[in-house]
Write a protein that holds these residues in place. Structure first.
Motif, PDB file in Angstrom:
ATOM      1  N   PHE A  57     -10.695 -15.750  -6.247  1.00 29.86           N
ATOM      2  CA  PHE A  57      -9.635 -15.531  -7.225  1.00 29.86           C
ATOM      3  C   PHE A  57      -9.478 -13.955  -7.542  1.00 29.86           C
ATOM      4  N   SER A  58     -10.669 -13.373  -7.482  1.00 31.34           N
ATOM      5  CA  SER A  58     -10.769 -11.642  -7.953  1.00 31.34           C
ATOM      6  C   SER A  58     -10.037 -11.008  -6.605  1.00 31.34           C
ATOM      7  N   VAL A  59     -10.383 -11.425  -5.176  1.00 27.70           N
ATOM      8  CA  VAL A  59      -9.728 -10.904  -4.319  1.00 27.70           C
ATOM      9  C   VAL A  59      -8.207 -10.976  -4.306  1.00 27.70           C
ATOM     10  N   CYS A  60      -7.886 -12.324  -4.485  1.00 26.31           N
ATOM     11  CA  CYS A  60      -6.549 -12.409  -4.736  1.00 26.31           C
ATOM     12  C   CYS A  60      -5.700 -11.578  -5.808  1.00 26.31           C
ATOM     13  N   LEU A  61      -6.315 -11.412  -6.959  1.00 26.69           N
ATOM     14  CA  LEU A  61      -5.819 -10.931  -7.995  1.00 26.69           C
ATOM     15  C   LEU A  61      -5.679  -9.212  -7.543  1.00 26.69           C
ATOM     16  N   PHE A  62      -6.802  -8.652  -6.915  1.00 25.97           N
ATOM     17  CA  PHE A  62      -6.688  -7.195  -6.683  1.00 25.97           C
ATOM     18  C   PHE A  62      -5.585  -7.005  -5.470  1.00 25.97           C
ATOM     19  N   TYR A  63      -5.691  -7.790  -4.507  1.00 28.98           N
ATOM     20  CA  TYR A  63      -4.903  -7.832  -3.478  1.00 28.98           C
ATOM     21  C   TYR A  63      -3.345  -7.695  -4.113  1.00 28.98           C
ATOM     22  N   HIS A  64      -3.153  -8.871  -4.902  1.00 31.15           N
ATOM     23  CA  HIS A  64      -1.677  -9.001  -5.387  1.00 31.15           C
ATOM     24  C   HIS A  64      -1.227  -7.761  -6.302  1.00 31.15           C
ATOM     25  N   LEU A  65      -1.942  -7.370  -7.038  1.00 32.95           N
ATOM     26  CA  LEU A  65      -1.997  -6.180  -7.893  1.00 32.95           C
ATOM     27  C   LEU A  65      -1.711  -4.933  -7.208  1.00 32.95           C
ATOM     28  N   CYS A  66      -2.325  -4.569  -6.178  1.00 31.81           N
ATOM     29  CA  CYS A  66      -2.066  -3.210  -5.328  1.00 31.81           C
ATOM     30  C   CYS A  66      -0.692  -3.715  -4.552  1.00 31.81           C
ATOM     31  N   ASN A  67      -0.767  -4.739  -3.912  1.00 34.17           N
ATOM     32  CA  ASN A  67       0.547  -4.935  -3.247  1.00 34.17           C
ATOM     33  C   ASN A  67       1.947  -4.783  -3.928  1.00 34.17           C
ATOM     34  N   GLY A  68       1.753  -5.274  -5.318  1.00 38.95           N
ATOM     35  CA  GLY A  68       2.924  -5.535  -6.234  1.00 38.95           C
ATOM     36  C   GLY A  68       3.187  -3.827  -6.643  1.00 38.95           C
ATOM     37  N   ILE A  69       2.000  -2.910  -6.596  1.00 37.31           N
ATOM     38  CA  ILE A  69       2.302  -1.526  -6.782  1.00 37.31           C
ATOM     39  C   ILE A  69       2.945  -0.904  -5.844  1.00 37.31           C
ATOM     40  N   ARG A  70       2.586  -1.453  -4.572  1.00 36.86           N
ATOM     41  CA  ARG A  70       3.158  -0.871  -3.239  1.00 36.86           C
ATOM     42  C   ARG A  70       4.697  -1.267  -3.252  1.00 36.86           C
ATOM     43  N   HIS A  71       5.074  -2.437  -3.675  1.00 34.18           N
ATOM     44  CA  HIS A  71       6.234  -2.870  -3.717  1.00 34.18           C
ATOM     45  C   HIS A  71       7.233  -2.115  -4.594  1.00 34.18           C
ATOM     46  N   LEU A  72       6.496  -1.789  -5.918  1.00 32.39           N
ATOM     47  CA  LEU A  72       7.219  -0.979  -7.046  1.00 32.39           C
ATOM     48  C   LEU A  72       7.735   0.400  -6.461  1.00 32.39           C
ATOM     49  N   LEU A  73       6.812   0.872  -5.640  1.00 32.95           N
ATOM     50  CA  LEU A  73       7.033   2.194  -4.691  1.00 32.95           C
ATOM     51  C   LEU A  73       8.164   2.252  -3.938  1.00 32.95           C
ATOM     52  N   TRP A  74       8.172   1.024  -3.341  1.00 33.36           N
ATOM     53  CA  TRP A  74       9.233   0.915  -2.306  1.00 33.36           C
ATOM     54  C   TRP A  74      10.778   0.785  -3.034  1.00 33.36           C
ATOM     55  N   ASP A  75      10.599  -0.004  -4.646  1.00 31.70           N
ATOM     56  CA  ASP A  75      11.775  -0.166  -5.110  1.00 31.70           C
ATOM     57  C   ASP A  75      12.265   1.094  -5.775  1.00 31.70           C
ATOM     58  N   MET A  76      11.346   2.191  -5.831  1.00 29.78           N
ATOM     59  CA  MET A  76      11.598   3.644  -6.238  1.00 29.78           C
ATOM     60  C   MET A  76      12.072   4.530  -5.039  1.00 29.78           C
ATOM     61  N   GLY A  77      12.119   3.951  -3.816  1.00 31.77           N
ATOM     62  CA  GLY A  77      12.499   4.645  -2.860  1.00 31.77           C
ATOM     63  C   GLY A  77      11.497   5.303  -2.016  1.00 31.77           C
ATOM     64  N   TYR A  78      10.039   5.205  -2.275  1.00 29.76           N
ATOM     65  CA  TYR A  78       9.041   5.858  -1.640  1.00 29.76           C
ATOM     66  C   TYR A  78       8.436   4.950  -0.504  1.00 29.76           C
ATOM     67  N   CYS A  79       8.082   5.740   0.701  1.00 33.82           N
ATOM     68  CA  CYS A  79       7.262   4.855   1.650  1.00 33.82           C
ATOM     69  C   CYS A  79       7.996   3.866   2.398  1.00 33.82           C
ATOM     70  N   LEU A  80       9.546   4.174   2.558  1.00 36.06           N
ATOM     71  CA  LEU A  80      10.140   3.222   3.273  1.00 36.06           C
ATOM     72  C   LEU A  80      10.348   3.383   4.679  1.00 36.06           C
ATOM     73  N   GLU A  81       9.838   4.679   5.171  1.00 38.31           N
ATOM     74  CA  GLU A  81      10.015   4.783   6.854  1.00 38.31           C
ATOM     75  C   GLU A  81       8.680   4.185   7.366  1.00 38.31           C
TER      76      GLU A  81
END
Length: 121
Positions: A57-81
């Motif tokens: 559960f904790s692995v899922c929680l932290f993976y999902h959290l970190c990947n969600g932050i990554r997706h937020l960065l993409w939504d702001m236009g960062y790290c898309l290349e």
């Protein structure tokens, strides 16, 4: 294949979070039900299998959290290349592993300090 694998794992961790939340709900309901029910659930969570469930559960929680932050960065236009996508993927995996390790080291230190586990501080 990193990007496809991370996407699939993200969906899997979402399912893992739903299942883990159900396990935590059982824990809360057992506390409200009776002391015997709570003791039984606590006994399960204290077992090897219970600890594996909580670790997953904790692995899922932290993976999902970190990947969600990554997706937020993409939504702001960062790290898309493509280079940024791969770099952020590896950083996300590292961050999730560090956060999981850190959380479990704190939990195990606390459990040892209050006498819930062998050893500890």
């Amino acid at each position: 294949q990193l990007t496809a694998n991370l996407s699939i794992i993200h969906r899997g961790t979402g399912v893992g979070l739903a299942l883990g939340t159900a396990f935590l709900t059982v824990w809360l309901l057992s506390a409200a039900w009776s002391p015997d029910a709570f003791d039984w659930v606590q006994g399960f969570y204290g077992s090897i299998l219970g600890n594996l469930v909580l670790f997953g559960f904790s692995v899922c929680l932290f993976y999902h959290l970190c990947n969600g932050i990554r997706h937020l960065l993409w939504d702001m236009g960062y790290c898309l290349e493509i280079q940024g996508v791969y770099r952020s993927g590896w950083i996300m995996l590292f961050a999730a592993a560090v956060l999981t390790t850190f959380a479990w080291s704190i939990a195990l230190d606390f459990a040892g300090a209050v006498g819930l586990a062998g050893g500890g501080s």
